[in-house]
Scaffold this active site. Structure first.
Site, mmCIF file in Angstrom:
data_model
loop_
_atom_site.group_PDB
_atom_site.id
_atom_site.type_symbol
_atom_site.label_atom_id
_atom_site.label_comp_id
_atom_site.label_asym_id
_atom_site.label_seq_id
_atom_site.Cartn_x
_atom_site.Cartn_y
_atom_site.Cartn_z
ATOM 1 N N SER A 41 86.451 -33.416 123.171
ATOM 2 C CA SER A 41 87.497 -32.438 123.102
ATOM 3 C C SER A 41 88.780 -33.083 122.766
ATOM 4 O O SER A 41 89.070 -34.218 123.414
ATOM 5 C CB SER A 41 87.476 -31.208 124.003
ATOM 6 O OG SER A 41 88.551 -30.594 123.688
ATOM 7 N N TYR A 84 89.011 -27.821 132.741
ATOM 8 C CA TYR A 84 88.293 -28.193 131.496
ATOM 9 C C TYR A 84 88.442 -29.558 130.891
ATOM 10 O O TYR A 84 87.815 -30.214 130.631
ATOM 11 C CB TYR A 84 88.630 -27.042 130.227
ATOM 12 C CG TYR A 84 87.712 -27.392 129.115
ATOM 13 C CD1 TYR A 84 86.650 -27.245 128.877
ATOM 14 C CD2 TYR A 84 88.731 -27.735 127.841
ATOM 15 C CE1 TYR A 84 85.999 -27.216 127.561
ATOM 16 C CE2 TYR A 84 88.034 -27.899 126.790
ATOM 17 C CZ TYR A 84 86.728 -27.594 126.542
ATOM 18 O OH TYR A 84 86.117 -28.000 125.421
HETATM 19 P P1 NDP Z 1 79.643 -22.341 121.666
HETATM 20 O O1 NDP Z 1 80.030 -21.636 123.068
HETATM 21 O O2 NDP Z 1 79.454 -21.831 120.597
HETATM 22 O O3 NDP Z 1 78.305 -23.246 121.947
HETATM 23 C C1 NDP Z 1 77.989 -23.825 123.353
HETATM 24 C C2 NDP Z 1 76.769 -24.334 123.129
HETATM 25 O O4 NDP Z 1 76.535 -24.960 124.627
HETATM 26 C C3 NDP Z 1 75.763 -22.939 123.023
HETATM 27 O O5 NDP Z 1 74.803 -23.497 122.112
HETATM 28 C C4 NDP Z 1 75.203 -22.886 124.599
HETATM 29 O O6 NDP Z 1 73.675 -22.253 124.310
HETATM 30 C C5 NDP Z 1 75.298 -24.248 124.973
HETATM 31 N N1 NDP Z 1 75.281 -23.965 126.548
HETATM 32 C C6 NDP Z 1 76.017 -23.645 127.462
HETATM 33 N N2 NDP Z 1 75.652 -23.755 128.868
HETATM 34 C C7 NDP Z 1 74.526 -24.515 128.616
HETATM 35 C C8 NDP Z 1 73.368 -24.906 129.524
HETATM 36 N N3 NDP Z 1 73.463 -24.762 130.950
HETATM 37 N N4 NDP Z 1 72.133 -25.492 129.213
HETATM 38 C C9 NDP Z 1 72.179 -25.638 127.694
HETATM 39 N N5 NDP Z 1 73.239 -25.382 126.980
HETATM 40 C C10 NDP Z 1 74.231 -24.654 127.253
HETATM 41 O O7 NDP Z 1 80.814 -23.515 121.675
HETATM 42 P P2 NDP Z 1 81.171 -24.592 121.091
HETATM 43 O O8 NDP Z 1 80.271 -25.093 119.864
HETATM 44 O O9 NDP Z 1 82.414 -24.796 120.664
HETATM 45 O O10 NDP Z 1 80.949 -25.869 122.002
HETATM 46 C C11 NDP Z 1 80.232 -26.988 121.694
HETATM 47 C C12 NDP Z 1 80.928 -28.133 122.408
HETATM 48 O O11 NDP Z 1 82.017 -28.389 121.720
HETATM 49 C C13 NDP Z 1 81.300 -27.944 123.928
HETATM 50 O O12 NDP Z 1 80.979 -29.188 124.696
HETATM 51 C C14 NDP Z 1 82.802 -27.813 123.791
HETATM 52 O O13 NDP Z 1 83.467 -28.061 124.915
HETATM 53 C C15 NDP Z 1 83.010 -28.538 122.492
HETATM 54 N N6 NDP Z 1 84.503 -28.431 121.781
HETATM 55 C C16 NDP Z 1 84.595 -27.266 121.249
HETATM 56 C C17 NDP Z 1 85.903 -26.888 120.551
HETATM 57 C C18 NDP Z 1 86.112 -25.485 119.867
HETATM 58 O O14 NDP Z 1 87.227 -25.342 119.719
HETATM 59 N N7 NDP Z 1 85.083 -24.756 119.601
HETATM 60 C C19 NDP Z 1 87.102 -27.895 120.601
HETATM 61 C C20 NDP Z 1 86.556 -29.022 121.403
HETATM 62 C C21 NDP Z 1 85.490 -29.225 122.070
HETATM 63 P P3 NDP Z 1 72.983 -21.305 125.477
HETATM 64 O O15 NDP Z 1 74.064 -20.467 125.774
HETATM 65 O O16 NDP Z 1 71.915 -20.749 124.413
HETATM 66 O O17 NDP Z 1 72.757 -22.029 126.546
#
Ligand code: NDP
Length: 256
Positions: free
Chosen positions: A154, A167
């Site tokens: 990130s 975070y």
């Molecule tokens: P979302 O919330 O849309 O997606 C997060 C994903 O992580 C979901 O598919 C969720 O699936 C999964 N997840 C959460 N907890 C678990 C778990 N315990 N086991 C398995 N899967 C898990 O957010 P983003 O797409 O934005 O996030 C993806 C990555 O990108 C993260 O690491 C985030 O920190 C990073 N990021 C995002 C930014 C943004 O602005 N969107 C900016 C910078 C970094 P489920 O709930 O089905 O388990």
């Protein structure tokens, strides 16, 4: 049902790609793009129904290019689950070429709110989950003499803002662990860290502190689409085997 023969043949341009957190946002976009590009995607997340629905919507475009999309229920905070995710893919496909550590949560809050359970959850998903993915996959990469780890870190891995202390702490850790992995790894193993800026996704939904949630609505106004990050992953994967794309930062032009 599994025979001894892997279902997927050993074609170097079609990779077996495991992605954590593929049920929404960036992970979903990465999984869909790579399947459409002809790769064999194993998509993990807790919400298996959503993964199955994405698989249904992706199947036709994936099959046109020879790609596949295989949904698997996965909780990255459970080490046995992560091991089964990787071992299941190896049993099915005969190998694992790429592991995308993407699953993450971001319940932002000020430290003096003392939302200690949420700190624990962030550490469990964003740090322990990442480490479990490395632990389950690294022995296969070492035995194969090749492989590619991609960490979705990130902008928060490069800077800290109020409400983002924990975070960012987890994302600095993700950056450091991935960089350490790069330094220690066999040169045939490629290591990429991608740091997105604000991207449209469900990430901010986990914020429970009202002040942080309100500030995020303004902060996220210029968010870019998740396929932008999927294209960055695709670029890193598509380079020749002796080229290691180590670091990509992608953010909206309007994000300072
Ligand atoms: P979302 O919330 O849309 O997606 C997060 C994903 O992580 C979901 O598919 C969720 O699936 C999964 N997840 C959460 N907890 C678990 C778990 N315990 N086991 C398995 N899967 C898990 O957010 P983003 O797409 O934005 O996030 C993806 C990555 O990108 C993260 O690491 C985030 O920190 C990073 N990021 C995002 C930014 C943004 O602005 N969107 C900016 C910078 C970094 P489920 O709930 O089905 O388990």
């Amino acid at each position: 049902m599994h025979s001894n023969q892997p279902e997927i043949s050993d074609e170097t341009d079609r990779k077996v790609v495991l992605i954590t957190g593929a049920s929404s946002g960036i992970g979903e976009a990465v999984a869909r793009r790579l399947a459409r590009e002809g790769h064999h995607v194993v998509a993990g997340g807790r919400r298996i129904e959503r993964l199955q629905s994405i698989a249904g919507r992706t199947a036709e475009s994936a099959s046109r290019s020879g790609g596949t999309f295989h949904p698997v229920r996965l909780d990255v905070t459970d080490r046995a689950d992560v091991n089964a995710f990787v071992e299941g893919a190896v049993e099915r496909a005969g190998r694992v070429d790429v592991f995308v550590n993407n699953a993450g949560i971001m319940p932002l809050s000020r430290l003096d709110s003392l939302l200690v359970d949420e700190w624990d959850q962030m550490i469990d998903v964003n740090v322990r989950g990442l480490l479990y993915g490395i632990a389950a996959t690294l022995p296969h990469f070492t035995a194969q003499g090749r492989g590619h780890f991609v960490t979705i870190a990130s902008i928060g891995a490069h800077q800290v803002v109020p409400t983002g202390a924990v975070y960012s702490g987890t994302k600095y850790a993700a950056w450091a662990i991935t960089e350490g992995l790069r330094q220690e790894s066999d040169p045939a193993i490629r290591i990429t860290t991608i740091s997105p800026g604000v991207v449209v996704s469900e990430l901010a939904n986990s914020i429970t502190e009202s002040g942080a949630a309100e500030a995020m609505r303004t902060y996220r106004a210029h968010a870019i689409g998740p396929d932008v990050i999927a294209r960055a992953v695709s670029y890193a994967l598509a380079q020749p085997a002796d080229v290691d794309v180590n670091e990509i930062v992608v953010r909206p032009t309007r994000q300072r």
